[in-house]
Design an enzyme around this catalytic site. Structure first.
Site, PDB file in Angstrom:
ATOM      1  N   ARG A   1       8.395   7.009  -4.668  1.00  0.00           N
ATOM      2  CA  ARG A   1       8.325   8.020  -5.715  1.00  0.00           C
ATOM      3  C   ARG A   1       9.710   8.462  -6.156  1.00  0.00           C
ATOM      4  NH1 ARG A   1       3.980  10.870  -2.379  1.00  0.00           N
ATOM      5  NH2 ARG A   1       2.074   9.781  -2.971  1.00  0.00           N
TER       6      ARG A   1
ATOM      7  N   ARG B   1       0.822  -1.215   0.000  1.00  0.00           N
ATOM      8  CA  ARG B   1       0.000   0.000   0.000  1.00  0.00           C
ATOM      9  C   ARG B   1       0.858   1.268   0.000  1.00  0.00           C
ATOM     10  NH1 ARG B   1      -3.169   1.434   3.963  1.00  0.00           N
ATOM     11  NH2 ARG B   1      -1.878   0.595   5.617  1.00  0.00           N
TER      12      ARG B   1
ATOM     13  N   ASP C   1      -9.856   2.242   5.330  1.00  0.00           N
ATOM     14  CA  ASP C   1      -9.797   3.697   5.341  1.00  0.00           C
ATOM     15  C   ASP C   1     -11.212   4.251   5.442  1.00  0.00           C
ATOM     16  OD1 ASP C   1      -7.032   4.011   5.191  1.00  0.00           O
ATOM     17  OD2 ASP C   1      -7.018   3.800   3.003  1.00  0.00           O
TER      18      ASP C   1
ATOM     19  N   TYR D   1      -8.747  -3.888   7.981  1.00  0.00           N
ATOM     20  CA  TYR D   1      -8.288  -2.505   8.050  1.00  0.00           C
ATOM     21  C   TYR D   1      -8.975  -1.736   6.933  1.00  0.00           C
ATOM     22  CZ  TYR D   1      -5.455   1.662   8.047  1.00  0.00           C
ATOM     23  OH  TYR D   1      -5.063   2.969   8.095  1.00  0.00           O
TER      24      TYR D   1
ATOM     25  N   GLU E   1       2.961   8.304  20.487  1.00  0.00           N
ATOM     26  CA  GLU E   1       2.172   7.118  20.185  1.00  0.00           C
ATOM     27  C   GLU E   1       3.030   5.856  20.210  1.00  0.00           C
ATOM     28  OE1 GLU E   1      -0.142   5.932  16.133  1.00  0.00           O
ATOM     29  OE2 GLU E   1      -0.578   7.931  16.948  1.00  0.00           O
TER      30      GLU E   1
ATOM     31  N   ARG F   1      -3.821  -5.101  17.328  1.00  0.00           N
ATOM     32  CA  ARG F   1      -2.877  -4.170  17.930  1.00  0.00           C
ATOM     33  C   ARG F   1      -3.685  -2.976  18.428  1.00  0.00           C
ATOM     34  NH1 ARG F   1       1.832  -5.874  19.448  1.00  0.00           N
ATOM     35  NH2 ARG F   1       2.898  -3.918  18.973  1.00  0.00           N
TER      36      ARG F   1
ATOM     37  N   ARG G   1       5.619   7.358  16.662  1.00  0.00           N
ATOM     38  CA  ARG G   1       5.492   8.692  16.088  1.00  0.00           C
ATOM     39  C   ARG G   1       4.983   9.677  17.130  1.00  0.00           C
ATOM     40  NH1 ARG G   1       0.240   8.277  11.981  1.00  0.00           N
ATOM     41  NH2 ARG G   1      -1.316   7.694  13.536  1.00  0.00           N
TER      42      ARG G   1
END
Length: 380
Positions: free
Chosen positions: A174, A170, A347, A345, A297, A246, A276
């Site tokens: 670039r 995913r 979005d 999962y 986190e 998790r 993070r």
């Protein structure tokens, strides 16, 4: 007809609104004291910052219908997710792009040079079987160990070789200087937060919302149909065992001014315990605040009392999931929806699309006189 929806997050709200607009009486229950599920946002009373209480949510989609749907209920401000990562005492840009590559290797390559450079370092693994093999075939060992290995070990609590290759697929790579984490046509944030958006979706005369209210399927009640967006195994009181998740732990702290200069700073080094730090005022760049609210986190295995975030979906979980799917399909009058109900999962845009499709499927089955399936979107 009388419809019960368990969960006042995006799945429950969208299904409820669609069925209410079709003339059905909808009751929505949620065990928490607020609507919105993990998308819940609220103003910090001291700083005025809009806080993403369960971690940041950034809306991005190519689905025109979903974009039209959310902008019907809220004004969205443009927002680009530009993530940074601290690795080895330096700050880099994510996702891995031409700037990251040139900075990391101390070069000044053009796109075609960088593409060839990475191709030389990528390992020849024709069919990667796990996360590590996928990463080595994707970017080579140097970039993998700097940006993916330690972060993944902290996030998932296991060796990357135990994780499926699909997790990494995913993520973009670039060979230009585009540091926008997402590549979707529509990207933004609801100006007044996600809770206000969901409140407007729920604002309908035949929708009743009851907070601080749990639902026990064993003593359920007389409903024409139930939509369950809670944990799939939770509906059956975990009688076959618990599916693995998790969870995230947040250490909230405040600061004056600008603490880190960006919304999301990853920490890729394995010896840094947190994954993070998020600085929430940067998620609303159209606002100005002197104070700042931040979350440090960390990831952990979810226990019975923890909020489940990421389904693990390894071999043992998939075997157990198969058994729960069979149990669900043998249970009439209930449809399992959303990331918890289907143990996937998702979005936000996919969650909304699936909720719209689920509501339409139910309306179609009523018209046709056929049975509503336990899953409109299959967990496996």
């Amino acid at each position: 007809m009388s419809i019960l929806i368990v969960g006042a997050g995006l799945s429950g709200a969208v299904i409820g609104r669609e069925l209410a607009e079709a003339g059905h009486a909808v009751t929505i229950l949620d065990a928490r004291p607020h609507i919105g599920g993990n998308c819940h946002t609220e103003r910090d009373p001291d700083t005025g910052v809009m806080v993403h209480v369960y971690g940041p949510h950034i809306f991005h989609t190519d689905d025109q219908g979903v974009w039209d749907y959310v902008t019907r209920f809220a004004t969205f401000e443009p927002y680009k997710n530009r993530v940074k990562s601290t690795v080895g005492g330096q700050v880099y840009s994510l996702p891995v792009n031409l700037h990251t590559i040139n900075q990391f290797f101390g070069t000044a390559m053009r796109p075609d040079e960088a593409r060839a450079f990475i191709a030389e370092r990528a390992e020849d693994i024709p069919e990667p079987q796990n996360f590590e093999e996928q990463a080595l075939a994707f970017v080579g060992r140097d970039l993998y160990e700097a940006f993916f290995k330690g972060y993944t070990e902290k996030q998932w609590g296991c060796d990357p070789r135990e994780l499926p290759a699909s997790i990494l697929k995913r993520l973009p790579l670039r060979f230009n200087y585009d540091d926008n984490y997402f590549f979707h046509k529509y990207q933004g944030m609801p100006r007044d937060g996600y809770t206000a958006l969901i409140q407007r979706i729920l604002d309908h005369p035949v929708i009743t919302v009851q907070l601080n209210t749990t639902y026990d399927p064993a003593t359920g009640g007389d409903w024409d149909h139930v939509f369950w967006s809670g944990p799939l195994d939770g509906y059956f009181n975990y009688d076959l065992g618990r599916l693995g998740y998790r969870t995230l732990n947040f250490e909230r702290f405040t600061a004056q001014g600008d603490y880190q200069g960006c919304a999301v700073m990853n920490y890729g080094d394995r010896d840094v315990p947190h994954t993070r730090i998020t600085e929430h005022k940067h998620f609303s760049p159209w606002e100005e605040h002197e104070g700042s609210v931040l979350y440090r986190e960390t990831s952990a295995e979810a226990g019975p009392d923890d909020i489940p975030y990421y389904p693990i979906r390894l071999v043992a979980e998939k075997e157990l999931l198969t058994r729960y799917i069979a149990q669900a399909q043998a249970t009439p009058g209930v449809t399992f929806v959303g990331r918890l109900g289907t143990y996937r999962y998702l979005d936000m845009d996919v969650t909304i699309r699936e909720a719209l499709d689920t509501a339409q499927t139910w309306l179609d089955t009523q018209k046709a006189g056929t049975a509503m399936p336990a899953f409109v979107n299959a967990p496996l």
